[in-house]
Motif scaffolding. Structure first.
Motif, PDB file in Angstrom:
ATOM      1  N   UNK A  23       0.842  -1.209   0.000  1.00  0.00           N
ATOM      2  CA  UNK A  23       0.000   0.000   0.000  1.00  0.00           C
ATOM      3  C   UNK A  23       0.874   1.254   0.000  1.00  0.00           C
ATOM      4  N   UNK A  24       1.913   1.223   0.825  1.00  0.00           N
ATOM      5  CA  UNK A  24       2.797   2.407   0.912  1.00  0.00           C
ATOM      6  C   UNK A  24       3.546   2.603  -0.406  1.00  0.00           C
ATOM      7  N   UNK A  97     -14.635   0.731   2.993  1.00  0.00           N
ATOM      8  CA  UNK A  97     -15.067   2.111   2.721  1.00  0.00           C
ATOM      9  C   UNK A  97     -13.904   3.081   2.892  1.00  0.00           C
ATOM     10  N   UNK A  98     -13.119   2.872   3.937  1.00  0.00           N
ATOM     11  CA  UNK A  98     -11.943   3.730   4.164  1.00  0.00           C
ATOM     12  C   UNK A  98     -10.983   3.619   2.966  1.00  0.00           C
ATOM     13  N   UNK A  99     -10.768   2.383   2.508  1.00  0.00           N
ATOM     14  CA  UNK A  99      -9.843   2.175   1.378  1.00  0.00           C
ATOM     15  C   UNK A  99     -10.377   2.851   0.116  1.00  0.00           C
ATOM     16  N   UNK A 357      -3.300   3.349  -7.912  1.00  0.00           N
ATOM     17  CA  UNK A 357      -4.336   3.717  -6.937  1.00  0.00           C
ATOM     18  C   UNK A 357      -5.236   2.525  -6.619  1.00  0.00           C
ATOM     19  N   UNK A 358      -5.563   1.725  -7.643  1.00  0.00           N
ATOM     20  CA  UNK A 358      -6.369   0.524  -7.402  1.00  0.00           C
ATOM     21  C   UNK A 358      -5.598  -0.446  -6.502  1.00  0.00           C
ATOM     22  N   UNK A 362      -6.516  -1.717  -2.672  1.00  0.00           N
ATOM     23  CA  UNK A 362      -6.635  -3.147  -2.377  1.00  0.00           C
ATOM     24  C   UNK A 362      -5.653  -3.559  -1.288  1.00  0.00           C
ATOM     25  N   UNK A 363      -4.413  -3.073  -1.401  1.00  0.00           N
ATOM     26  CA  UNK A 363      -3.399  -3.427  -0.401  1.00  0.00           C
ATOM     27  C   UNK A 363      -3.759  -2.850   0.966  1.00  0.00           C
TER      28      UNK A 363
END
Lengths: 395, 249
Positions: A23-24, A97-99, A357-358, A362-363
């Protein structure tokens, strides 16, 4: 003691670290691009303003709503056999939702400005204003409900009221999200008063796919490791519900496709003929990601099989992501005016930054999920329900 | 109250794109981000094929769908300013919902890949602004979306409000041939070589634009959308042909 939940141990920590790192890294890549050249790093244009990041947000937001609706089965409507999914569904709804919101934030031109201009200008005529209101309410109620579950307060009056409020927020948020598209008469591919029903159905389908996959993941894809009540649910009501919801999804897509292909309106007809059905990716996602899983879940001998359930959930996950992508892009591919700048359908392929971004979303979802499994008890159930259905479910 | 309107006579328009160029120069738009454009089509097949074209500014709709969808009121219709639809760049969050909701495709998000190469944003890089062209409109007004477009916001035709707003109060028409009004005429109207464009007050029954709309049966584009444009078209070709993919034509 992990009581069968493999993510309470080093595997959970490993998944958390790997997902957070992914994600990072994805965030860093996208952020560097955005800081260097702005939204030039996207392949969207003034003729195709909404691309894959919006489709990703839509997918995550609706999966979250679907999970909220699944949690409402035991918490609002009293279908107690779904209690084993309730807490994990609420948690997943919150983090998905946060993601999704994180992806949307990277897509907007001025995300921080949004925080003051929306509340201070109160444009109540805009569906997007209400999207903000309802999804923030949804987020808060999900958090509140989860906090009540953490305190083992499942059936108190307050807890029930929060559950009902949360369910209403979910309905309003996803229904209103549908209207953002469905009310656009100048985009005939989207213009449909029944769009909220379509979104509710597909939201539950993607929510079911998420909760099935993540529950199996927590137990190392071994149903035998699950608590008895959870096993019973995976063997009985859940696959039937999954089949019914997939059936509704297939029916809705079929109705939209038939009316779309039948009409003479090129802004609908050509989208189905030359964009959706002309795409091997759409064909694969439709037949392998939605229709085939539905056919499999119809078979009584197969739908109870753990491996089949995991594969179906993954296929539906991918199929519905593609469905969201083709839905968002499909509403824009026919140019508003043919001529000078666009002679054919508008072409769009997501850029690496948009893919980043996708991947980031997801990560982020996997990282928050691993953290939840590691540090919280997502398989918790009410004490009286446990007493009646076997007591080993405390993982 | 003044309600500014434009009339475009398609029987006089030669499709020369002088309006497009004048607009780009006046408003510092990026190449290809044409607030005012002339769209060319071809219809039919050999030997009866024909080339046709349609000038397309923002329609400044009476009932603009872009305004109601904007979650921040950044897009607004200013009746005090003659009914022009503006974008307040200080409020726009770049959600692009207005671009989805506009039936005419006349809204632009300059923070995107260049429509025309080379990318002039790299040729004339700006500090604190998207780019720094050699000439810049000195009358910038971010609250009305006039000037160099910042990053992350939507922009559109303003009917050259920075010029129109200086016109004498109560004037019926802004005519480039009238020495008293020529400085206040929108750039696309003033530059039009065959004088295919007219600009005036739709609320003034004596205006030339109203006379032309009545006498020559002015029509509005995509009137079925209910947006009720303040831009009217005269002559043949004002009906926009439906989209027809190259493979089918």
């Amino acid at each position: 003691m992990n009581n069968g939940n493999i993510l309470k141990g080093p595997l959970g920590t490993g998944l958390l670290i790997v997902s957070a790192a992914a994600a990072i890294a994805a965030f860093g890549y996208a952020m560097l691009d955005l800081m260097a050249v702005g939204h030039r790093s996207f392949n969207t244009s003034s003729q195709m303003p909404w691309g894959q990041p919006i489709a990703t947000y839509l997918y995550f937001a609706l999966a979250s709503s679907g999970l909220g609706m699944i949690a409402a089965l035991p918490l609002v409507f009293g279908f107690k056999q779904f209690y084993p999914l309730a807490k994990r569904s609420i948690y997943l709804a919150f983090i998905i939702l946060i993601s999704g919101m994180a992806v949307l934030a990277m897509e907007l031109g001025h995300v921080f400005r949004m925080l003051w201009v929306i509340p201070f200008n109160l444009q109540i005529q805009s569906a997007m204003f209400w999207m903000g209101v309802f999804y923030v309410a949804d987020l808060l109620f999900l958090l509140w409900k989860f906090q009540k579950m953490e305190g083992r307060e499942w059936d108190s009056r307050t807890s029930r009221q929060i559950g009902i409020a949360s369910f209403l927020a979910v309905l309003l948020a996803s229904g209103n999200l549908a209207l953002i598209f469905g009310m656009m008469s100048m985009r005939p591919f989207w213009f449909d008063g029944l769009m909220p029903i379509y979104f509710y159905l597909t939201a539950v389908a993607s929510g079911l796919a998420a909760v099935v996959f993540f529950t199996y993941l927590a137990y190392g894809f071994r149903r035998a490791a699950m608590p008895a009540a959870m096993r019973a649910m995976f063997e009985g009501p859940l696959p039937k519900l999954f089949a019914a919801v997939l059936g509704g999804t297939v029916l809705f897509i079929a109705v939209r496709a038939i009316t779309g292909l039948y009409t003479n309106n090129p802004e609908i007809h050509l989208v189905w003929r030359d964009f959706l059905f002309a795409s091997p990716v759409y064909q694969a996602s439709l037949w392998l990601g939605i229709v085939l899983p539905f056919a499999i879940m119809l078979m009584a001998g197969l739908r109870g099989n753990p491996a089949v359930q995991v594969l179906v959930s993954m296929a539906v996950f991918a199929g519905l992501f593609a469905e969201r992508y083709f839905f968002v892009v499909g509403g824009q591919v026919v140019p508003l005016f043919r001529g000078t700048w666009e002679w054919g359908l508008i072409e769009y392929t997501p850029s690496l930054t948009e893919w980043a971004l996708t991947i980031m979303g997801s990560a982020m979802l996997f990282a928050l999920y691993a953290a939840g499994e590691r540090f919280l008890n997502l398989s918790a159930m009410p004490d009286d329900f446990l007493a009646a259905n076997g007591s080993e479910a405390t993982a | 109250m003044t309600k500014w309107g434009m009339v475009i006579d398609l029987d006089k328009c030669t499709g020369c794109q002088a309006c497009t160029t004048a607009c780009a120069m006046e408003n510092n738009t990026l190449p290809g981000e044409n607030w005012q454009d002339v769209l060319f089509y071809h219809e039919g097949t050999y030997p009866t094929a024909k080339l046709t074209w349609l000038p397309r500014p923002c329609m400044q709709c009476e009932n603009p769908s872009c305004v109601t969808v904007c979650p921040t009121r950044a897009t607004y219709k200013d009746d005090e300013a003659g009914g022009i639809v503006f974008v307040d760049w200080n409020k726009c969050i770049g959600c692009k919902y207005c671009m989805i909701a506009c039936p005419y495709g006349v809204r632009f998000y300059a923070d995107e890949q260049p429509v025309v190469e080379p990318d002039v944003r790299d040729v004339f890089p700006g500090e604190g602004q998207l780019w720094a062209p050699p000439y810049q409109n000195p009358e910038s007004d971010a609250r009305r979306g006039i000037g160099i477009q910042p990053k992350g916001v939507v922009s559109k035709c303003t009917f050259c409000y920075h010029k129109v707003s200086q016109a004498p109060e109560g004037v019926a028409d802004l005519d480039e041939d009238n020495p008293e009004t020529k400085e206040y005429v929108p750039a696309c109207v003033r530059t039009c070589p065959p004088k295919a464009r007219y600009f005036g007050d739709l609320d003034n029954p004596d205006s030339e634009v109203n006379r032309l709309i009545a006498d020559k049966r002015g029509v509005r584009l995509k009137d079925h959308t209910g947006n009720r444009p303040q831009v009217y078209y005269l002559g043949s070709g004002a009906d926009v042909p439906a989209y027809d993919p190259p493979s089918d034509s």
